[in-house]
Design an enzyme around this catalytic site. Structure first.
Site, mmCIF file in Angstrom:
data_model
loop_
_atom_site.group_PDB
_atom_site.id
_atom_site.type_symbol
_atom_site.label_atom_id
_atom_site.label_comp_id
_atom_site.label_asym_id
_atom_site.label_seq_id
_atom_site.Cartn_x
_atom_site.Cartn_y
_atom_site.Cartn_z
ATOM 1 N N HIS A 139 100.685 -36.097 68.024
ATOM 2 C CA HIS A 139 101.081 -34.942 68.841
ATOM 3 C C HIS A 139 101.761 -35.348 70.141
ATOM 4 O O HIS A 139 102.351 -34.509 70.820
ATOM 5 C CB HIS A 139 99.881 -34.021 69.112
ATOM 6 C CG HIS A 139 98.874 -34.538 70.083
ATOM 7 N ND1 HIS A 139 97.739 -35.198 69.702
ATOM 8 C CD2 HIS A 139 98.822 -34.479 71.437
ATOM 9 C CE1 HIS A 139 97.031 -35.507 70.769
ATOM 10 N NE2 HIS A 139 97.664 -35.087 71.834
ATOM 11 N N ASP A 169 96.587 -37.454 62.947
ATOM 12 C CA ASP A 169 97.183 -37.355 64.279
ATOM 13 C C ASP A 169 97.428 -38.735 64.882
ATOM 14 O O ASP A 169 97.176 -38.973 66.062
ATOM 15 C CB ASP A 169 96.309 -36.516 65.219
ATOM 16 C CG ASP A 169 97.060 -36.104 66.480
ATOM 17 O OD1 ASP A 169 98.301 -36.025 66.426
ATOM 18 O OD2 ASP A 169 96.413 -35.894 67.519
ATOM 19 N N SER A 242 95.954 -38.769 75.810
ATOM 20 C CA SER A 242 96.117 -38.767 74.356
ATOM 21 C C SER A 242 96.862 -40.000 73.880
ATOM 22 O O SER A 242 97.929 -40.337 74.398
ATOM 23 C CB SER A 242 96.878 -37.519 73.914
ATOM 24 O OG SER A 242 96.097 -36.363 74.057
#
Length: 515
Positions: A139, A169, A242
């Site tokens: 992402h 992911d 992230s």
């Protein structure tokens, strides 16, 4: 539901603080003085090292500075530019609100060709090889048109996407060069709940930030797709973290920071990392230029709840995955799977939930034969199905929003009232109004009594009831017969297979209690 883009789960969290006191009681602090002999079964806290009551116990680092100095050079900041829709050019007119400006940037004038612009985003990543391969989250780089990698020594390099996997992911990018400092995934040593961890990354674009904590829990099942069993950590993770690494106290990567749970949008000490074993298996394939392929049946499933088992007349200890929908022409359809089947095992291994079934099927290679044991009409059957190749998540989710009417919208009120729901057979007008497929059978909920059990469940107007007690519903009479049968059998409710907003799901409609 967990949102992939920002990976922040919102929740209203209540904290209850309990204060205990007794008249004339005495509070004793562990380690403040010699402790009395422990009673049988009593757990006595450690007093620490030597005479220092608050010294860290053996094995805990006095500082994380050495670890950070060791691993920080391998952690990078990732800046991306992604194309998004440009805001429309508008001006305000009292009484009319915002009005588009013809010919203005983002307006609706003729000749406008491109109404998009590049938007900036940022995340984290880390080198896993000396020749420039970097791990991050999917992402972070999904749909990115430009990727810039900022190293800890200040250099900025252009990044190139090598491969990505929506299912876990994870993504791999690469920069040109050599002799980059890199770290390795730890697969052999399994982290325990309570073990120290340190997270390094790029929160809010600040770069080079370290936070420390412990492993709070393992095997957290929060994945909306179902392939990850996350490590939960309490080291602070925020937007921009992230794709960064979670290290143990030896500087080994034990996870990839991916998500947080937060009512505020900031860290509240509940973060989630993809375990190293999962991350390494996926990124190894991506580095080799291979696509991550997973087995596929083409069925929509739900975990069989205790209420659902009771409503279906199954034993209370029955566990499995209920088949709510079968895609026409998919491997499951060709192999004989049917709506209403309950999958209880795959290749001889018990299935306790829909997540377990998803992971077992995903681990199969396309073309492998899967032996499924299912409950159908209360009887066990064995199906041998050849697994297909799972399509991308975008392809699978493409038809989820079909434009069905939203809860609370007015609908037709003709039909028969059953358990607080006004239902009517599907007509051409209802198919068009609620986007019901041409080949779908059932009855449509056109009104719901607010104080009924269906009203308490907020059953949406436009819901299509396809099955009741695993029997096909073609008319109001079919639904009424299934309700009466369930009541006569002493079941707590009626099991329904419904279609809401373009997706099938199963619910148990409880019976109203007699006053």
């Amino acid at each position: 539901m967990l949102k992939r883009k920002e990976f922040i789960l919102g929740a209203a969290v209540g904290l209850t603080f309990a204060a205990a006191a007794t008249a004339g009681g005495v509070i004793t602090w562990p380690g403040a003085e010699a402790a009395p002999a422990a009673k049988v079964g009593q757990l006595v806290p450690s007093a620490g090292a030597g005479a220092l009551a608050f010294a860290p116990p053996q094995g805990a680092p006095l500082s994380f500075a050495d670890i950070f100095q060791q691993v920080a050079p391998a952690v990078v900041q990732i800046d991306v530019k992604t194309r998004v829709q440009r805001p429309r050019g508008v001006f305000q007119i009292p009484g009319f609100g915002a009005v588009p400006i013809p010919g203005a940037p983002g307006g609706s004038g003729e000749g406008e060709e491109d109404n998009t612009q590049l938007a900036a985003g940022a995340g984290s990543g880390f080198f896993i090889s000396a020749d420039g391969f970097i791990v991050t989250n999917n992402h972070v780089v999904e749909n990115a048109e430009e990727i810039t990698v900022k190293l800890s020594d200040g250099r900025e390099l252009k990044g190139r996407l090598i491969g990505r996997d929506e299912g876990t992911d994870l993504a791999v990018i690469k920069v040109e060069g050599s002799a980059f400092p890199f770290v390795s995934f730890e697969e052999a040593a399994e982290p325990r709940v309570g073990d120290w961890v340190i997270a390094v990354g790029n929160p809010f674009g600040l770069g080079g930030t370290a936070t420390a904590g412990i492993v709070s829990a393992k095997s957290r099942d929060i994945d909306p797709i179902g392939y990850n069993e996350y490590l939960q950590i309490d080291a602070a993770i925020n937007r921009g973290n992230s794709g960064g690494p979670t290290f143990d106290i030896y500087g080994r990567v034990i996870g990839v920071n991916t998500a947080i749970f937060s009512p505020s949008g900031g860290s509240v000490g509940i973060g989630f990392a993809i375990p190293a074993t999962t991350a390494k298996a996926v990124t190894d394939k991506l580095m080799r230029g291979e696509a991550v392929q997973r087995g596929y049946l083409g069925v929509q499933i739900q975990t069989l709840s205790k209420d659902a088992a009771a409503a279906l007349g199954l034993s209370a200890d029955t566990k499995g995955a209920y088949v709510a929908e079968v895609t026409a022409g998919a491997p499951g359809d060709r192999g004989g799977m049917q709506i209403g089947d309950v999958v209880v095992s795959v290749n001889g291994e018990a299935v306790d939930s829909s997540t377990e079934l998803t992971r077992r099927v995903a681990r199969a290679k396309p073309g492998d034969t899967l032996r499924l044991e299912v409950l159908r009409d209360g009887k066990r059957q064995t199906l041998n199905i050849r697994a297909g190749t799972r399509p991308s998540e975008a392809e699978l989710n493409g038809d989820q929003n079909s434009g069905a009417q939203q809860p609370g919208e007015d609908g037709a009120t003709v039909g028969q009232s059953i358990e607080g729901m006004t239902v009517t057979p599907i007509t051409s007008a209802l198919r068009q109004r609620y986007s019901i497929p041409e080949d779908m059978q059932g009855v449509v909920v056109t009104a719901v009594a607010p104080r009924s059990e269906a009203g308490k469940m907020q059953m949406p107007v436009g819901t299509v009831i396809q099955r009741a007690n695993n029997r096909v519903v073609r008319s109001e009479a079919d639904l009424k017969a299934a309700v009466d049968e369930a009541r006569s059998a002493g079941r707590p409710g009626v099991f329904l297979l419904v279609r809401v907003r373009g997706a099938n799901s199963s619910v148990v409609l409880p019976f109203a209690k007699s006053e």
